[in-house]
Design a protein around this motif. Structure first.
Motif, PDB file in Angstrom:
ATOM      1  N   ALA B 418       0.847  -1.187   0.000  1.00 61.64           N
ATOM      2  CA  ALA B 418       0.000   0.000   0.000  1.00 61.64           C
ATOM      3  C   ALA B 418       0.887   1.243   0.000  1.00 61.64           C
ATOM      4  O   ALA B 418       2.075   1.166   0.297  1.00 61.64           O
ATOM      5  CB  ALA B 418      -0.911  -0.005   1.227  1.00 61.64           C
ATOM      6  N   VAL B 419       0.285   2.361  -0.315  1.00 62.01           N
ATOM      7  CA  VAL B 419       1.056   3.606  -0.429  1.00 62.01           C
ATOM      8  C   VAL B 419       0.746   4.512   0.761  1.00 62.01           C
ATOM      9  O   VAL B 419      -0.424   4.706   1.121  1.00 62.01           O
ATOM     10  CB  VAL B 419       0.704   4.341  -1.741  1.00 62.01           C
ATOM     11  N   LEU B 420       1.799   5.033   1.373  1.00 58.02           N
ATOM     12  CA  LEU B 420       1.622   5.954   2.493  1.00 58.02           C
ATOM     13  C   LEU B 420       0.956   7.238   1.995  1.00 58.02           C
ATOM     14  O   LEU B 420       1.440   7.868   1.048  1.00 58.02           O
ATOM     15  CB  LEU B 420       2.985   6.275   3.114  1.00 58.02           C
ATOM     16  N   MET B 421      -0.153   7.633   2.616  1.00 56.39           N
ATOM     17  CA  MET B 421      -0.881   8.833   2.178  1.00 56.39           C
ATOM     18  C   MET B 421      -0.841   9.949   3.222  1.00 56.39           C
ATOM     19  O   MET B 421      -0.618  11.099   2.897  1.00 56.39           O
ATOM     20  CB  MET B 421      -2.334   8.478   1.866  1.00 56.39           C
ATOM     21  N   TYR B 437       0.185   5.915  10.508  1.00 59.86           N
ATOM     22  CA  TYR B 437       0.189   6.028   9.061  1.00 59.86           C
ATOM     23  C   TYR B 437      -1.133   5.585   8.456  1.00 59.86           C
ATOM     24  O   TYR B 437      -1.635   4.514   8.758  1.00 59.86           O
ATOM     25  CB  TYR B 437       1.323   5.180   8.466  1.00 59.86           C
ATOM     26  N   THR B 438      -1.639   6.401   7.551  1.00 59.40           N
ATOM     27  CA  THR B 438      -2.800   6.020   6.760  1.00 59.40           C
ATOM     28  C   THR B 438      -2.289   5.654   5.380  1.00 59.40           C
ATOM     29  O   THR B 438      -1.501   6.401   4.785  1.00 59.40           O
ATOM     30  CB  THR B 438      -3.792   7.192   6.671  1.00 59.40           C
ATOM     31  N   PHE B 439      -2.701   4.481   4.897  1.00 59.70           N
ATOM     32  CA  PHE B 439      -2.170   4.014   3.621  1.00 59.70           C
ATOM     33  C   PHE B 439      -3.322   3.640   2.703  1.00 59.70           C
ATOM     34  O   PHE B 439      -4.438   3.365   3.159  1.00 59.70           O
ATOM     35  CB  PHE B 439      -1.234   2.820   3.829  1.00 59.70           C
ATOM     36  N   GLY B 440      -3.039   3.638   1.413  1.00 60.72           N
ATOM     37  CA  GLY B 440      -4.100   3.365   0.456  1.00 60.72           C
ATOM     38  C   GLY B 440      -3.645   2.458  -0.671  1.00 60.72           C
ATOM     39  O   GLY B 440      -2.447   2.198  -0.832  1.00 60.72           O
ATOM     40  N   VAL B 441      -4.632   1.950  -1.421  1.00 61.63           N
ATOM     41  CA  VAL B 441      -4.345   1.143  -2.608  1.00 61.63           C
ATOM     42  C   VAL B 441      -5.063   1.787  -3.793  1.00 61.63           C
ATOM     43  O   VAL B 441      -5.916   2.660  -3.627  1.00 61.63           O
ATOM     44  CB  VAL B 441      -4.800  -0.321  -2.425  1.00 61.63           C
TER      45      VAL B 441
END
Ligand SMILES: [Zn+2]
Ligand SMILES: [Zn+2]
Lengths: 348, 547
Positions: B418-421, B437-441
């Motif tokens: 996932a990508v760190l946002m 950390y909030t992460f997304g796909v």
């Protein structure tokens, strides 16, 4: 006359324009007053350094004999004059040789206290409050949650652990200048007469303390001892070494850390400490507020640490107060939180 | 209280089992009755108070301290009780009291004081205690005292005073009550062994070891049976008859804590006599619910009618220790299992069923079943399977964690790139680091690939990794919202995090429609450009059919 005509924060540290010198500058300058030997305050490369004999010696141990162009020693209670500014050194009670500098010019007195503590410490001269108009204070432990317990009671915790776990090595993380030697002295005062083992990084400074007449008992190098020697022994090492590979040679060690930060549980847990010892060379909240009151000052300048709370407190006591937002202090001891760096430019 | 608090504090930092036992034993050996017995009750969870709400603690400190300084301190420490304990000042000019209250004084006070007298008494106690004592007191009265040692360990420490086997203490334990004078007298050789008259006592449980790949080489599949490892709570259900002829049913946690009051629905349904080992689950419409659902029923002292209706408790049994007074623990597992199957076949309780065996001929076959429980017999309950349990058919029921007879073989955690946002400053010790950390796909929105947040993680990384992420966050900030920073997350610029997690659930609260269970940072993928991170569709496949 405004006090900041005598001394004000500038790029690199507190600057006295009249005498053209800095106090504890963070970059190389032509003329520096150094409060004590911790390397965030005492850096190499200045043209001329004025400090106590002990601070000069400790700087030479750390940086080599040529750490400055020229040096001048000042004793506690002694005064020197630089371009009409009278400078007097007073004990700060922080580590061996630590000094507060009292600056006087045209009836205005400012005391720059460097780092200080008002608790008793057998390894250095006791902090003495100095009457002044402006007191410059650190605020490393500038929150009311920091109230350091009696150091002897904390030492008793270590002694009790040695009693419950006589087969385990007790590795105590302690800053190599000041804290380590204070822990040794505390253990001796608590009746611990067995050899104390040290990490090589502590060797020269500890030997220097002993040459200054501070009795620390039988101190041995850990690297020269056998594994069996460490059962039930105290080993003192710099904070960064207590959980690294270096510590693996000890039998089932108990990891202790002597620091004012150990007062907060989350912080001790974060470091994987099993035996936190709240022993600090900085004044706690009660110490900071008592020291400020004892100087009778009208104004407080707060250099580094939790400035806001101390400034707030001073205002509630009808004192003028301001944070100096000094950067570059408090990190060398490797036991404080990293400073928040200046805000980075927004990335486009 | 100060001494007991110091013990609690030390237990919280010490990780070694034997060291914890030694610390407690040292305390018991050097503390008089009845203080040590009250302490033992607190350590074993037999004492619990929740007399004060956090609001009362706040009110007390507001009376004593400057509210601005309190707020700054609380923000730094991050824990209310600890903040108050550390900063608690004596009234200006007052001398500290010469007498510190004992744990017994405090427990007695809490049991007898009228509610309105509590704030004043509490302030007096706080004045008399040291900072560790204050911390423990505030945790105790707000019902938040966490003991860094199990009840079992505390009993083991008591047993060690007299060189008695811990199981001997376990056997007499259910008949004892604080301050345990008869127990200490017995272990110290001053009195005979106390008699256990409890009709439904706890039996110390048998635990398994996690199996490693290398262990299989030495194990013969033919000697073992396998069952699903359910993602619930291990319990021991014990039912007996009191001398008065009353039926007693108790549910114990694996550490021997009596958790019956939280599960009256299950207690009422059990109709056997004996001691049974199994998994506590929530079963709705014939289907085992996820751990998230079960969690609604956990750690509660009381339970509402709505909870009973919405989250019905169920026991899936896998072992029988005692049946109608006959102790089966020295019989082989295969024999106990046969007795259990027969008992379950007779029971009328629909809330009780038998955990099925997983047939297998080789370790490879079992590995396949473990990878796909749905096709290997778990059916619709497959989501609640977290692995398989291996038990030797000839294993006796041995308390503790003997190595060899029982193994657990958990499923691998899921991972996603996932990508760190966004990053947020931590609390307390981490307040100077960006550590949440909030992460997304990736997903398609209006024909364009965009990142959608799928979770938040704040652990799993090493200290060095924390420093590295913190540095990245500071350098790659594109936006600030209070303590939160949005960081660069473009297809070719940003940080990819390998996130491990235990499971997924559908969620209407999250924009992505999913909620991750137990996410943590497994690795930093500096090597991977964000465009190669995973897509939402991949996660949706893990969810399975809507249900
Ligand atoms: Zn210093
Ligand atoms: Zn400093």
């Amino acid at each position: 006359m405004r006090p900041d005509q005598l001394l004000h924060p500038a790029q690199g540290g507190l600057y006295c324009p009249k005498g053209d010198f800095f106090i504890d500058p963070t970059r190389a300058v032509p003329r520096a007053l150094i409060t004590h030997g911790h390397s965030d305050h005492a850096r190499a490369g200045h043209g001329h350094v004025l400090a106590t004999r002990e601070t000069l010696d400790l700087m030479a141990i750390r940086y080599g004999e040529k750490f400055a162009g020229a040096t001048q020693a000042i004793a506690y209670g002694e005064s020197v004059e630089i371009d009409g500014v009278r400078i007097t050194a007073h004990p700060a009670g922080h580590v061996l040789g630590s000094a507060q500098f009292e600056l006087s010019w045209r009836g205005c007195t400012i005391v720059a206290s460097g780092d200080y503590k008002d608790a008793r410490d057998p390894t250095c001269a006791m902090f003495a409050p100095v009457r002044c108009h402006v007191f410059i204070s650190e605020a490393t432990f500038g929150l009311p949650v920091f109230r350091h317990p009696d150091a002897a009671a904390e030492t008793a915790k270590l002694m009790n652990s040695l009693h419950v776990f006589p087969e385990r090595a007790h590795i105590v993380g302690a800053y190599s200048l000041g804290k380590a030697q204070r822990v040794m002295a505390l253990l001796r005062a608590a009746g611990h007469s067995a050899p104390i083992y040290i990490h090589g990084a502590l060797e020269k400074i500890t030997a220097y303390y002993q040459t200054r007449g501070i009795p620390l008992g039988d101190i041995r190098l850990a690297k020269e001892a056998k594994k069996a020697d460490f059962a039930g022994a105290v080993v003192i090492a710099p904070p960064t070494s207590i959980t690294d590979i270096w510590s693996r040679k000890f039998p089932d060690p108990v990891t202790a850390f002597a620091s004012g930060w150990m007062r907060v549980r989350a912080r001790a847990r974060q470091r994987g400490i099993e035996l936190p010892l709240v022993i600090s060379d900085h004044a706690d909240w009660d110490g900071l507020t008592a020291a400020i009151s004892a100087t009778g000052c009208e104004e407080v300048w707060v250099t580094h640490g939790a400035e806001d709370a101390l400034v707030h407190w001073a205002m509630t006591r009808q004192l003028r107060a301001r944070p100096l937002h000094m950067v570059g202090y408090g990190e060398e001891e490797n036991e404080g939180p990293p400073e928040e760096p200046p805000a980075p430019e927004a990335t486009p | 209280m100060n001494r007991f608090a110091a013990l609690l504090d030390r237990l919280a930092y010490e990780s070694g089992r034997n060291a914890k036992i030694r610390l407690m034993a040292d305390y018991f050996a050097t503390t008089p009755d009845p203080e040590r017995g009250i302490a033992l009750a607190a350590l074993t969870g037999a004492l619990s108070f929740a007399n004060a709400k956090p609001g009362l603690v706040r009110a007390l400190i507001q009376e004593r301290a400057d509210p601005v300084l309190f707020a700054m301190s609380y923000d730094y420490v991050g824990d209310l009780s600890e903040t108050v304990a550390l900063m608690w000042p004596l009234p200006e000019g007052a001398a500290p009291p010469d007498h510190a209250p004992s744990l017994s004084d405090i427990v007695h006070g809490l049991e007898t004081l009228p509610k309105r007298a509590l704030p004043g008494q509490l302030a007096d106690w706080l004045d008399g205690l040291d900072d560790t004592g204050r911390w423990a007191l505030l945790k105790l009265i707000t019902g938040a005292l966490r003991v860094g040692a199990s009840a079992r360990l505390a009993k083991t420490a008591v047993a060690s005073l007299g060189g008695i086997a811990p199981d001997e203490v376990e056997l007499v334990w259910p008949g004892l009550a604080p301050p345990y004078l008869d127990l200490f007298a017995w272990v110290e050789g001053r009195a005979p062994r106390p008699e256990n008259l409890d009709p439904a006592p706890f039996r110390p449980v048998m635990l398994s070891h996690a199996i490693e790949d290398s262990d299989f080489l030495a194990l013969d599949p033919a000697a073992f049976t396998a069952e699903w490892k359910w993602d619930g709570i291990r319990i021991q259900a014990v039912a007996g008859v009191s001398p008065e002829g009353e039926k007693i049913v108790r549910l114990y946690s694996r550490t021997g804590e009596d958790i019956s009051p939280a599960f009256p629905d299950l207690v009422e349904a059990l109709d056997f006599e004996g001691a049974m080992d199994g998994e506590l689950l929530v079963v709705r419409e014939g289907r085992v619910q996820s751990f998230n659902v079960l969690q609604q029923r956990l750690n509660r002292k009381t339970v509402t009618a709505k909870m009973l209706r919405d989250y019905p408790a169920h026991m899936r049994a896998y072992d029988l220790l005692v049946e109608a007074g006959e102790d089966l623990r020295d019989q082989p597992f295969a024999a106990r299992r046969a007795r259990l199957a027969a008992l379950i076949a007779r029971t009328a309780a629909s809330r009780l069923d038998l955990s099925p065996l997983v047939p297998f001929a080789s370790w490879e076959a079992l590995a396949a079943a473990r990878a796909d429980p749905a096709s290997a017999g778990a059916g619709v309950d497959a989501e609640a399977v977290e692995g398989v349990m291996l038990k030797r058919a000839d294993s006796l029921y041995l308390p503790g964690r003997p190595k060899g007879p029982w193994w657990k073989w958990k499923r691998d955690p899921h991972t996603v790139d996932a990508v760190l946002m966004y990053a947020q400053r931590g609390h307390g010790k981490r307040s100077s680091y960006y550590s949440d950390y909030t992460f997304g796909v990736w997903t398609q929105a209006e024909g364009v690939d965009t990142l959608v947040p799928v979770g938040k993680a704040y652990f799993g990384f090493t200290d060095e990794e924390l420093l590295a992420i913190d540095k990245f966050v500071r350098e790659a900030t594109v936006n600030r919202f209070g303590p939160v920073r949005e960081v660069l997350h473009e297809p070719d610029a940003g940080l990819v995090l390998e996130v491990a997690f235990e499971g997924l659930a559908r969620s209407t609260r999250h924009r992505s429609g999913i909620a991750m269970r137990f996410p943590r940072i497994a690795r930093l993928r500096w090597d991977k450009p964000p465009r190669e991170a995973d897509r939402l569709e991949t996660l949706e496949k893990l969810l399975g059919p809507v249900g």
